[in-house]
Structures are given as structure tokens and as C-alpha cells.
Design an enzyme around this catalytic site. Structure first.
Site, PDB file in Angstrom:
ATOM      1  N   GLY A 128       0.823  -1.199   0.000  1.00 13.82           N
ATOM      2  CA  GLY A 128       0.000   0.000   0.000  1.00 13.82           C
ATOM      3  C   GLY A 128       0.856   1.247   0.000  1.00 13.82           C
TER       4      GLY A 128
ATOM      5  N   GLY B  91       0.659   5.105   2.809  1.00 11.90           N
ATOM      6  CA  GLY B  91       1.996   4.695   2.355  1.00 11.90           C
ATOM      7  C   GLY B  91       2.849   5.881   1.926  1.00 11.90           C
TER       8      GLY B  91
ATOM      9  N   TYR C 275     -15.991  -4.813   5.425  1.00 16.33           N
ATOM     10  CA  TYR C 275     -14.629  -4.287   5.664  1.00 16.33           C
ATOM     11  C   TYR C 275     -14.247  -4.544   7.120  1.00 16.33           C
ATOM     12  CZ  TYR C 275     -11.184  -0.376   6.084  1.00 16.33           C
ATOM     13  OH  TYR C 275     -10.068   0.420   6.326  1.00 16.33           O
TER      14      TYR C 275
ATOM     15  N   PRO D  39      -5.844   2.991  12.958  1.00 19.16           N
ATOM     16  CA  PRO D  39      -5.974   4.424  12.692  1.00 19.16           C
ATOM     17  C   PRO D  39      -7.440   4.856  12.633  1.00 19.16           C
ATOM     18  CG  PRO D  39      -4.688   3.318  10.973  1.00 19.16           C
ATOM     19  CD  PRO D  39      -5.392   2.266  11.764  1.00 19.16           C
ATOM     20  N   THR D  40      -7.686   6.096  12.970  1.00 14.12           N
ATOM     21  CA  THR D  40      -8.994   6.693  12.748  1.00 14.12           C
ATOM     22  C   THR D  40      -8.997   7.270  11.337  1.00 14.12           C
ATOM     23  OG1 THR D  40     -10.539   8.333  13.586  1.00 14.12           O
ATOM     24  CG2 THR D  40      -8.220   8.899  13.684  1.00 14.12           C
ATOM     25  N   ASN D  41      -9.994   8.134  10.995  1.00 18.26           N
ATOM     26  CA  ASN D  41     -10.062   8.710   9.644  1.00 18.26           C
ATOM     27  C   ASN D  41      -8.789   9.485   9.331  1.00 18.26           C
ATOM     28  OD1 ASN D  41     -12.829   8.225  10.652  1.00 18.26           O
ATOM     29  ND2 ASN D  41     -13.413   9.002   8.633  1.00 18.26           N
TER      30      ASN D  41
ATOM     31  N   HIS E 184     -13.070   9.181   0.979  1.00 20.92           N
ATOM     32  CA  HIS E 184     -13.486   9.523   2.333  1.00 20.92           C
ATOM     33  C   HIS E 184     -13.969  10.962   2.365  1.00 20.92           C
ATOM     34  CE1 HIS E 184     -10.832   6.007   3.338  1.00 20.92           C
ATOM     35  NE2 HIS E 184     -11.930   5.727   3.993  1.00 20.92           N
TER      36      HIS E 184
ATOM     37  N   ARG F 201     -16.296  12.834  13.958  1.00 20.78           N
ATOM     38  CA  ARG F 201     -15.131  12.041  13.574  1.00 20.78           C
ATOM     39  C   ARG F 201     -13.866  12.646  14.188  1.00 20.78           C
ATOM     40  NH1 ARG F 201     -18.787   9.424  12.213  1.00 20.78           N
ATOM     41  NH2 ARG F 201     -19.250   8.326  10.251  1.00 20.78           N
TER      42      ARG F 201
ATOM     43  N   ASP G 103     -25.831   9.351   6.749  1.00 19.37           N
ATOM     44  CA  ASP G 103     -24.883   9.887   7.725  1.00 19.37           C
ATOM     45  C   ASP G 103     -23.858   8.841   8.139  1.00 19.37           C
ATOM     46  OD1 ASP G 103     -26.849  12.274   9.706  1.00 19.37           O
ATOM     47  OD2 ASP G 103     -25.446  12.548   8.041  1.00 19.37           O
TER      48      ASP G 103
HETATM   49  P1  NAP Z   1      -5.423   4.030  -0.395  1.00 22.27           P
HETATM   50  O1  NAP Z   1      -4.971   5.444  -0.487  1.00 22.27           O
HETATM   51  O2  NAP Z   1      -6.639   3.593  -1.123  1.00 22.27           O
HETATM   52  O3  NAP Z   1      -4.192   3.077  -0.856  1.00 22.27           O
HETATM   53  C1  NAP Z   1      -4.403   1.708  -0.936  1.00 22.27           C
HETATM   54  C2  NAP Z   1      -3.078   1.069  -1.262  1.00 22.27           C
HETATM   55  O4  NAP Z   1      -3.246  -0.348  -1.367  1.00 22.27           O
HETATM   56  C3  NAP Z   1      -2.515   1.557  -2.581  1.00 22.27           C
HETATM   57  O5  NAP Z   1      -1.103   1.601  -2.511  1.00 22.27           O
HETATM   58  C4  NAP Z   1      -2.978   0.472  -3.533  1.00 22.27           C
HETATM   59  O6  NAP Z   1      -2.172   0.333  -4.691  1.00 22.27           O
HETATM   60  C5  NAP Z   1      -2.808  -0.753  -2.660  1.00 22.27           C
HETATM   61  N1  NAP Z   1      -3.628  -1.856  -3.139  1.00 22.27           N
HETATM   62  C6  NAP Z   1      -4.986  -1.920  -3.198  1.00 22.27           C
HETATM   63  N2  NAP Z   1      -5.370  -3.086  -3.738  1.00 22.27           N
HETATM   64  C7  NAP Z   1      -4.228  -3.776  -4.030  1.00 22.27           C
HETATM   65  C8  NAP Z   1      -3.957  -5.033  -4.603  1.00 22.27           C
HETATM   66  N3  NAP Z   1      -4.930  -5.847  -4.999  1.00 22.27           N
HETATM   67  N4  NAP Z   1      -2.666  -5.425  -4.760  1.00 22.27           N
HETATM   68  C9  NAP Z   1      -1.662  -4.603  -4.359  1.00 22.27           C
HETATM   69  N5  NAP Z   1      -1.837  -3.394  -3.789  1.00 22.27           N
HETATM   70  C10 NAP Z   1      -3.124  -2.993  -3.642  1.00 22.27           C
HETATM   71  O7  NAP Z   1      -5.621   3.582   1.116  1.00 22.27           O
HETATM   72  P2  NAP Z   1      -5.105   4.281   2.468  1.00 22.27           P
HETATM   73  O8  NAP Z   1      -6.112   5.283   2.882  1.00 22.27           O
HETATM   74  O9  NAP Z   1      -3.676   4.684   2.296  1.00 22.27           O
HETATM   75  O10 NAP Z   1      -5.188   3.043   3.485  1.00 22.27           O
HETATM   76  C11 NAP Z   1      -4.023   2.357   3.853  1.00 22.27           C
HETATM   77  C12 NAP Z   1      -4.371   1.495   5.038  1.00 22.27           C
HETATM   78  O11 NAP Z   1      -4.864   2.310   6.095  1.00 22.27           O
HETATM   79  C13 NAP Z   1      -5.481   0.480   4.731  1.00 22.27           C
HETATM   80  O12 NAP Z   1      -5.165  -0.757   5.348  1.00 22.27           O
HETATM   81  C14 NAP Z   1      -6.721   1.092   5.363  1.00 22.27           C
HETATM   82  O13 NAP Z   1      -7.642   0.085   5.753  1.00 22.27           O
HETATM   83  C15 NAP Z   1      -6.128   1.812   6.539  1.00 22.27           C
HETATM   84  N6  NAP Z   1      -6.942   2.944   7.037  1.00 22.27           N
HETATM   85  C16 NAP Z   1      -7.194   4.006   6.224  1.00 22.27           C
HETATM   86  C17 NAP Z   1      -7.961   5.077   6.746  1.00 22.27           C
HETATM   87  C18 NAP Z   1      -8.279   6.302   5.930  1.00 22.27           C
HETATM   88  O14 NAP Z   1      -9.038   7.149   6.421  1.00 22.27           O
HETATM   89  N7  NAP Z   1      -7.731   6.458   4.726  1.00 22.27           N
HETATM   90  C19 NAP Z   1      -8.440   5.018   8.050  1.00 22.27           C
HETATM   91  C20 NAP Z   1      -8.151   3.896   8.819  1.00 22.27           C
HETATM   92  C21 NAP Z   1      -7.395   2.855   8.290  1.00 22.27           C
HETATM   93  P3  NAP Z   1      -2.512   1.252  -5.996  1.00 22.27           P
HETATM   94  O15 NAP Z   1      -2.059   2.631  -5.641  1.00 22.27           O
HETATM   95  O16 NAP Z   1      -1.740   0.617  -7.091  1.00 22.27           O
HETATM   96  O17 NAP Z   1      -3.996   1.176  -6.185  1.00 22.27           O
HETATM   97  O1  GFB Z   2     -15.085   9.235   5.443  1.00 26.13           O
HETATM   98  P1  GFB Z   2     -16.516   8.773   5.314  1.00 26.13           P
HETATM   99  O2  GFB Z   2     -17.021   8.525   3.934  1.00 26.13           O
HETATM  100  O3  GFB Z   2     -16.729   7.415   6.093  1.00 26.13           O
HETATM  101  O4  GFB Z   2     -17.428   9.850   6.077  1.00 26.13           O
HETATM  102  P2  GFB Z   2     -16.900   7.100   7.647  1.00 26.13           P
HETATM  103  C1  GFB Z   2     -18.828   9.700   5.944  1.00 26.13           C
HETATM  104  C2  GFB Z   2     -19.518  10.838   6.676  1.00 26.13           C
HETATM  105  O5  GFB Z   2     -19.192  12.094   6.017  1.00 26.13           O
HETATM  106  C3  GFB Z   2     -21.017  10.666   6.562  1.00 26.13           C
HETATM  107  C4  GFB Z   2     -20.399  12.649   5.442  1.00 26.13           C
HETATM  108  O6  GFB Z   2     -21.609  11.304   7.674  1.00 26.13           O
HETATM  109  C5  GFB Z   2     -21.329  11.441   5.286  1.00 26.13           C
HETATM  110  O7  GFB Z   2     -22.690  11.865   5.249  1.00 26.13           O
HETATM  111  N1  GFB Z   2     -20.075  13.286   4.175  1.00 26.13           N
HETATM  112  C6  GFB Z   2     -20.397  14.548   3.855  1.00 26.13           C
HETATM  113  C7  GFB Z   2     -19.393  12.745   3.164  1.00 26.13           C
HETATM  114  N2  GFB Z   2     -19.989  14.832   2.606  1.00 26.13           N
HETATM  115  C8  GFB Z   2     -19.347  13.711   2.159  1.00 26.13           C
HETATM  116  C9  GFB Z   2     -18.669  13.406   0.954  1.00 26.13           C
HETATM  117  O8  GFB Z   2     -18.570  14.218   0.016  1.00 26.13           O
HETATM  118  N3  GFB Z   2     -18.087  12.169   0.862  1.00 26.13           N
HETATM  119  C10 GFB Z   2     -18.161  11.257   1.877  1.00 26.13           C
HETATM  120  N4  GFB Z   2     -17.547  10.054   1.729  1.00 26.13           N
HETATM  121  N5  GFB Z   2     -18.834  11.511   3.047  1.00 26.13           N
HETATM  122  C11 GFB Z   2     -15.307   5.189   6.981  1.00 26.13           C
HETATM  123  C12 GFB Z   2     -15.420   3.726   6.666  1.00 26.13           C
HETATM  124  O9  GFB Z   2     -16.495   5.566   7.676  1.00 26.13           O
HETATM  125  O10 GFB Z   2     -14.225   5.432   7.851  1.00 26.13           O
HETATM  126  C13 GFB Z   2     -14.165   3.289   5.984  1.00 26.13           C
HETATM  127  O11 GFB Z   2     -16.552   3.514   5.835  1.00 26.13           O
HETATM  128  C14 GFB Z   2     -12.909   3.776   6.654  1.00 26.13           C
HETATM  129  O12 GFB Z   2     -14.179   1.884   5.945  1.00 26.13           O
HETATM  130  C15 GFB Z   2     -13.014   5.188   7.166  1.00 26.13           C
HETATM  131  O13 GFB Z   2     -12.536   2.921   7.677  1.00 26.13           O
HETATM  132  C16 GFB Z   2     -11.883   5.518   8.091  1.00 26.13           C
HETATM  133  O14 GFB Z   2     -15.955   7.904   8.472  1.00 26.13           O
HETATM  134  O15 GFB Z   2     -18.346   7.170   7.969  1.00 26.13           O
END
Ligand code: NAP
Ligand code: GFB
Length: 331
Positions: free
Chosen positions: A21, A27, A148, A180-182, A196, A225, A287
Site C-alpha cells: 500500500g 503509504g 470491511y 488508525p482513525t479517519n 473519504h 469524527r 450519515d
Molecule cells: P489508499 O490510499 O486507497 O491506498 C491503498 C493502497 O493499497 C494503494 O497503494 C494500492 O495500490 C494498494 N492496493 C490496493 N489493492 C491492491 C492489490 N490488490 N494489490 C496490491 N496493492 C493494492 O488507502 P489508504 O487510505 O492509504 O489506506 C491504507 C491502510 O490504512 C489500509 O489498510 C486502510 O484500511 C487503513 N486505514 C485508512 C484510513 C483512511 O481514512 N484512509 C483510516 C483507517 C485505516 P494502488 O495505488 O496501485 O492502487
Molecule cells: O469518510 P466517510 O465517507 O466514512 O465519512 P466514515 C462519511 C460521513 O461524512 C457521513 C459525510 O456522515 C457522510 O454523510 N459526508 C459529507 C461525506 N460529505 C461527504 C462526501 O462528500 N463524501 C463522503 N464520503 N462523506 C469510513 C469507513 O467511515 O471510515 C471506511 O466507511 C474507513 O471503511 C473510514 O474505515 C476511516 O468515516 O463514515
């Protein structure tokens, strides 16, 4: 076993750290910190073009090629609330396949330390707050991202089972996970439908400003959040890799008092863009979870000098990155 190593692990130039990732939001933040701190060792930041981790043979080829001594397993099929509700089978299958393959290779190749990545949204929905790490499996997750959530919970369990097997075979237990959180930051996925909330709102505010239209926030704006800047999460992750030795997961989040409503962060984004148009809440959109307030007490107890980036500074850094990289950003 104490949670902290008596002596932190020390990286040497002989170490190879494989970051699955590595091309994603988290990453790229790790890569930023590794470069900023000039950390020793060979750092390999993998993307799907290097190999599809859902395929075991592709994973084995990567481990044969790089022979990693550490693995930060960040790769996942990831998305916001709306993507989670619409693609549950992929959230389960893709993530379980990647996780099974990576952890089996880590065990087979004798990786010194493997840190996997869960998420605060995988905790039970009905739970007392603030959420602590020990609550991970005590009840069902929110329906909106249950696929998930179960895939991530099984990743935590697989880490435990590999540690048990290692101890039975007279080896050190070497698997752990962070929660991690968001997250948000440069290199995020700014796609409105599947990304997100923070990057989605940034993209929508950009388009509203360009097109002279309203800035539409989905939902009521009331959900709460804790948003963590990806660079701060990366520093916590690297600290965990070298200092933390328990198999119990450890939360990566800001303090409870730094929790914000979706409406508040939408206003911060509006301010960051100097957008003077209307901000509208589209309550026909879901929501999702109202709140998932997590505790950072364990991290701050073990790592008391950690310094967070101020929220408004991190928002401005992310907005500026988006503007500077609009042509190539994921959107
Ligand atoms: P991201 O921006 O979507 O990046 C996902 C990464 O995984 C990319 O490098 C992607 O490669 C790679 N990947 C996806 N499918 C793959 C596959 N089939 N084979 C090889 N590589 C693959 O995700 P992120 O937000 O950085 O999340 C990273 C980690 O943090 C995840 O485990 C996620 O669950 C966790 N996390 C994220 C959040 C958040 O808010 N973003 C919150 C809590 C936990 P490509 O670039 O080539 O697609
Ligand atoms: O980041 P998000 O899509 O996911 O946030 P969660 C959703 C919240 O943001 C909801 C509001 O309350 C939506 O109504 N929102 C407002 C929006 N405008 C937007 C918009 O333009 N896009 C999006 N996406 N939301 C995620 C999990 O939950 O938390 C994932 O589903 C991940 O798996 C992530 O783990 C950290 O925060 O609700």
C-alpha cells in the site's frame, strides 16, 4: 511481556522494509517521513503495479525479490461510507485475500516485525465511548461497513494465530496491528463517490468555487469524527514498528476533545478555499455511523512526547497539495 521494548529495534542499512500500500495515502505519508528523517535501510513502497497482493504467487515473488526484514502491511481495498455500502463482497474478498497472503509470506520468510492496519470504523457500533483497543471484537460493527470491518477483525486474529504458532515453534512473536482513525493528507483519494469525507469535500468545494455552484455536504453534517493527519499517523506507525512489542492493537488517533462534526470540517475546508458561496447539507444522503470516538490514551501513555500537527495547518497543507497536483491526483 511488557508493551514496550527495553531497547527499541534499530534499523540498519542491511534492513529491507516492505510497505504494502506504499502508493496510497498512508503509504505516501510513511515515505514522506522516512525521507524527512532519513531513516536507514532499503525502503520498498509497493503499489498494485508491482504485484496484485490478492494473488499468492505474486506475493511470494515480491518476498523472494526483496527478502524484507520488516513489513508494514497497509495495502487494502479502501473507501468511504458510500463505497463501503455498495461493494461489500469486494471489501471482504479483496482484503481477506491480501491479508492471508501477506501474513503467510511474512511468517514463511521470517520477517522480524509485521505491522498490519485496521481502522476505528471496525469497532462495534453500539459501544461505550471512548473506544479502547480491547473492545475490537465485543459486538457487531455498523452495518454500513460490516464487510470491511470483519475482514479487518480477521486480520487482527490472524496476527494473533501466527504469534501463537511462532511461540509453539520456539520463535519470537512478531505480528501486531495499528488502528488508525479517519486519515487525510496529500496523495489521498479525492473521488467524491468513493473517497473519504475530507478529500471528497475538498474536491466538491474546489468544483463549487470553479463552477460558481453550491458546496454540497452529504448528510446532516452532525456525525462526529476524529481526523488524523496522515503524516502524524505515519510517525506513530514507525514509532510502533520499532518500540511496541505487544500483539494487542494500538490506536492511532487524536484526542477525544479534537473530535469534530462533519459540518465543522466542511466549514474549515470552505475557509481553506476562501469559498464565499453557499454550503448546503443534502440530508437525503446517509450519515453512516454517528460517532466512533476512540481513545489515544494507550499511545500517549507509551509515547508521551508525541506532537500532533495542528488541524488547520494540516487541512491547508492537504488543500494546497490538491491544488498543486490537481491534474494527477486520484479524483
Ligand atoms: P489508499 O490510499 O486507497 O491506498 C491503498 C493502497 O493499497 C494503494 O497503494 C494500492 O495500490 C494498494 N492496493 C490496493 N489493492 C491492491 C492489490 N490488490 N494489490 C496490491 N496493492 C493494492 O488507502 P489508504 O487510505 O492509504 O489506506 C491504507 C491502510 O490504512 C489500509 O489498510 C486502510 O484500511 C487503513 N486505514 C485508512 C484510513 C483512511 O481514512 N484512509 C483510516 C483507517 C485505516 P494502488 O495505488 O496501485 O492502487
Ligand atoms: O469518510 P466517510 O465517507 O466514512 O465519512 P466514515 C462519511 C460521513 O461524512 C457521513 C459525510 O456522515 C457522510 O454523510 N459526508 C459529507 C461525506 N460529505 C461527504 C462526501 O462528500 N463524501 C463522503 N464520503 N462523506 C469510513 C469507513 O467511515 O471510515 C471506511 O466507511 C474507513 O471503511 C473510514 O474505515 C476511516 O468515516 O463514515
Amino acid at each position: 511481556m511488557s508493551e514496550l521494548r527495553v531497547q527499541p529495534l534499530v534499523l540498519t542499512d542491511q534492513d529491507v522494509v516492505l510497505v504494502t500500500g506504499g502508493t496510497g495515502l498512508f503509504g505516501k505519508a510513511v515515505e514522506h517521513v522516512v525521507k524527512q528523517d532519513n531513516l536507514p535501510g532499503s525502503w520498498v513502497f509497493l503499489g498494485s503495479k508491482d504485484g496484485d497482493l490478492r494473488d499468492l504467487s505474486a506475493c511470494k515473488a515480491l518476498f523472494e525479490k526483496y527478502k524484507p526484514t520488516y513489513v508494514l502491511h497497509l495495502a487494502a481495498f479502501v473507501g468511504g461510507l458510500f463505497k463501503n455500502m455498495n461493494f461489500k463482497v469486494s471489501f471482504w474478498l479483496d482484503n481477506v485475500n491480501m491479508n492471508n497472503n501477506i501474513l503467510s509470506c511474512c511468517y514463511e520468510y521470517g520477517v522480524k516485525k509485521t505491522i498490519s492496519c485496521l481502522s476505528t470504523c471496525v469497532f462495534p457500533d453500539k459501544i461505550e465511548y471512548p473506544i479502547t483497543e480491547d473492545k475490537l471484537h465485543v459486538g457487531p460493527p455498523h452495518f454500513s461497513n460490516d464487510a470491511y470491518a470483519y475482514a479487518k477483525r480477521m486480520l487482527d486474529m490472524l496476527s494473533v494465530w501466527y504469534n501463537e504458532q511462532a511461540v509453539r515453534e520456539g520463535k519470537e512473536s512478531r505480528f501486531s496491528s495499528v488502528i488508525p482513525t479517519n486519515l487525510y493528507g496529500p496523495h489521498d483519494n479525492f473521488n467524491v463517490e468513493n473517497g473519504h469525507v475530507l478529500p471528497g469535500l475538498m474536491h466538491k468545494c474546489y468544483k463549487a468555487q470553479k463552477g460558481g455552484s453550491d458546496f454540497i455536504v452529504y448528510g446532516s453534517g452532525k456525525p462526529l469524527r476524529q481526523f488524523l493527519f496522515s503524516h502524524d499517523a505515519a510517525r506513530m506507525l514507525l514509532w510502533t514498528m520499532l518500540n511496541y512489542q505487544s500483539q494487542e492493537p494500538i490506536m492511532l488517533c487524536v484526542s477525544e476533545e479534537d473530535e469534530k462534526s462533519i459540518g465543522q470540517v466542511a466549514q474549515s475546508i470552505k475557509d481553506a478555499f476562501n469559498f464565499s458561496g453557499n454550503m448546503i447539507f443534502d440530508t437525503s444522503k446517509a450519515d453512516g455511523q454517528f460517532k466512533k470516538t476512540a481513545s489515544n490514551a494507550k499511545m500517549l501513555r507509551l509515547n508521551p512526547t508525541f506532537k500532533y500537527t495542528p488541524f488547520d495547518e494540516a487541512i491547508k497543507t492537504t488543500v494546497q497539495w490538491f491544488l498543486d497536483n490537481y491534474e494527477t491526483a486520484r479524483k
